[in-house]
Enzyme design. Structure first.
Site: not given
Ligand code: GP9
Ligand code: MN
Length: 425
Positions: A38, A83, A199, A258-259
């Site tokens: 994440e 996500t 996150h 993911d980003h």
């Protein structure tokens, strides 16, 4: 209509990259474990905060331990779906949409996903492990169209106040409880484990923190390093548990970010962290996320190929000896000699080994210098190709075109085959 589809399959066929003989089929029939990190950005790899490595375990992997192949020029293409866009892209080789989240708005579409192709060609069992509520990002609906056999959501885990943080179950607890579930899966399997602790806003219990926060004065940036360290330790723990359980051996392990976790709202603090100005060019470079891959029998090391999440499905299919020529895939195999190294961003910008195009300016990717003469045929062509790719991918989703795409030996996914309740497991 099926005419729209013809135009698209003409594009994907012409864009297709032949597999590299050295890798084609090399991982056939092996389990695949894909670990979703994440909000993890590549700048964390080898970054030292106050002289201390933030992610010592992942750093070792990036330096070839466990015979990991580390792609250091790998990017995300995610948009508002965050996500869920990363999931959509890695599992279908389609881009997220320019607005909203395809997982929400296109949850009833027809898909020809990695999980389903593996199942129908090589009898793979597929499963997602993610300890959030099953409705988040509409996963419970779209997974049935993607064809995931199992979805282990929060109800499959023991989640308490003590073992939770931020969005839910802490990553170490999550991995610990996931291994026994993994052991119950019929092999070969394709398992996708999705973490959650690292996150926004990157909060962490004092007792779980093993590195000091950064001291920029920007809370988001300062916290980011503590949860990154926690995630690093969680991944190391998972590796140990997989080895102890016998699952690690002969398994393809894929790890990806993911980003981005830090947006441009935090540029001032990030400039302090990186020691350089965050120009639009630098912001584009910061969209790198790591990709690490362990393929049994293949030597590890750093691979500088430019690529993105869109390329993961073609790459994994070719490792299985499944040619993606006939599939509507917008990415290409990272190991192929013909791999397309132009990485599209969702807004039409791109990065290639030579050029970075953002905010209407073209830069030299290697030096960061603005390229004044940016109307060359070469650059125009790259721009056109990126726009075309994004538009055609959007059309697939908007018009639900995979409905019309007949594939040999492929049966359309039937959502009623799946039931993600604890009782049904
Ligand atoms: C929640 C998790 C986070 O289930 O996937 O989603 P994000 O906010 O990163 O899109
Ligand atoms: Mn995310």
């Amino acid at each position: 209509s099926s005419d729209d589809l013809t135009q698209i399959s003409n594009y994907t066929t012409s864009h297709y990259a032949e597999p590299n003989e050295k890798y084609f089929g090399i991982a056939e029939g092996k389990n695949i474990i894909k670990i979703h990190l994440e909000s993890f950005q590549t700048f964390l790899i080898d970054y030292k905060l106050n002289g201390e490595e933030v992610t010592p375990f992942l750093n070792k992997l990036a330096h070839g331990q466990e015979n990991m192949i580390y792609f250091d020029n790998f990017f995300h293409h995610t948009g508002q779906g965050k996500t869920s866009d990363a999931e959509l892209t890695t599992d279908n080789s389609l881009y997220g949409l320019p607005e909203g989240a395809a997982f929400m708005t296109k949850g009833l579409n027809t898909y020809q996903s990695l999980a389903e192709i593996l199942d129908q060609n090589k009898d793979y069992t597929s499963a997602v492990f993610h300890a959030d509520e099953k409705t988040f990002w509409n996963r419970n609906q779209i997974y049935k169209r993607i064809g995931y056999d199992y979805f282990f959501h929060d109800k499959f885990y023991d989640v308490t106040e003590e073992n939770s943080e931020n969005l839910g179950l802490k990553d170490k607890e999550f991995f610990e409880q996931s291994v026994p579930l993994l052991q119950q899966l019929e092999q070969p399997f394709y398992a996708h484990l999705m973490t959650m602790t690292h996150h926004y806003p990157f909060t962490l219990d004092e007792e779980d923190a093993t590195i000091a926060k950064a001291t920029t004065g920007d809370n988001t940036v300062d916290n980011y390093f503590q949860t990154a360290r926690y995630l690093d330790e969680a991944v190391e723990q998972l590796f140990n548990d997989l080895k102890a359980s016998g699952l690690y051996e002969d398994t393809v392990v894929v790890i990806y970010g993911d980003h981005n976790g830090i947006s441009t709202n935090h540029n001032r603090a990030m400039e302090e962290i990186l020691g350089k100005e965050i120009t639009p060019f630098q912001n584009a470079q910061n969209q790198r996320v790591p990709l690490l891959m362990h393929i049994p029998g293949v030597e590890g090391g750093v691979n500088h190929t430019y690529g993105g999440q869109i390329d993961l499905m073609p790459t994994l299919l070719h490792l299985q000896g499944i040619d993606n020529r006939k599939l509507i895939n917008f990415g290409t195999d990272l190991f192929s000699e013909e791999h397309d190294q132009t990485v599209a961003f969702r807004d039409g910008g791109f990065v290639s080994p030579k050029y970075t195009f953002v905010n209407d300016k073209v830069y030299d990717t290697q030096t960061g210098e603005v390229i004044e003469k940016d109307d060359t045929e070469e650059i125009q062509k790259l721009k056109r190709n990126v726009i075309q790719q994004l538009q055609l991918s959007d059309e697939v989703l908007y018009k639900d075109l995979l409905r019309f795409h007949d594939l040999e030996n492929f049966k359309k996914v039937d959502p009623s085959d799946y039931e993600y309740t604890v009782e049904a497991f």
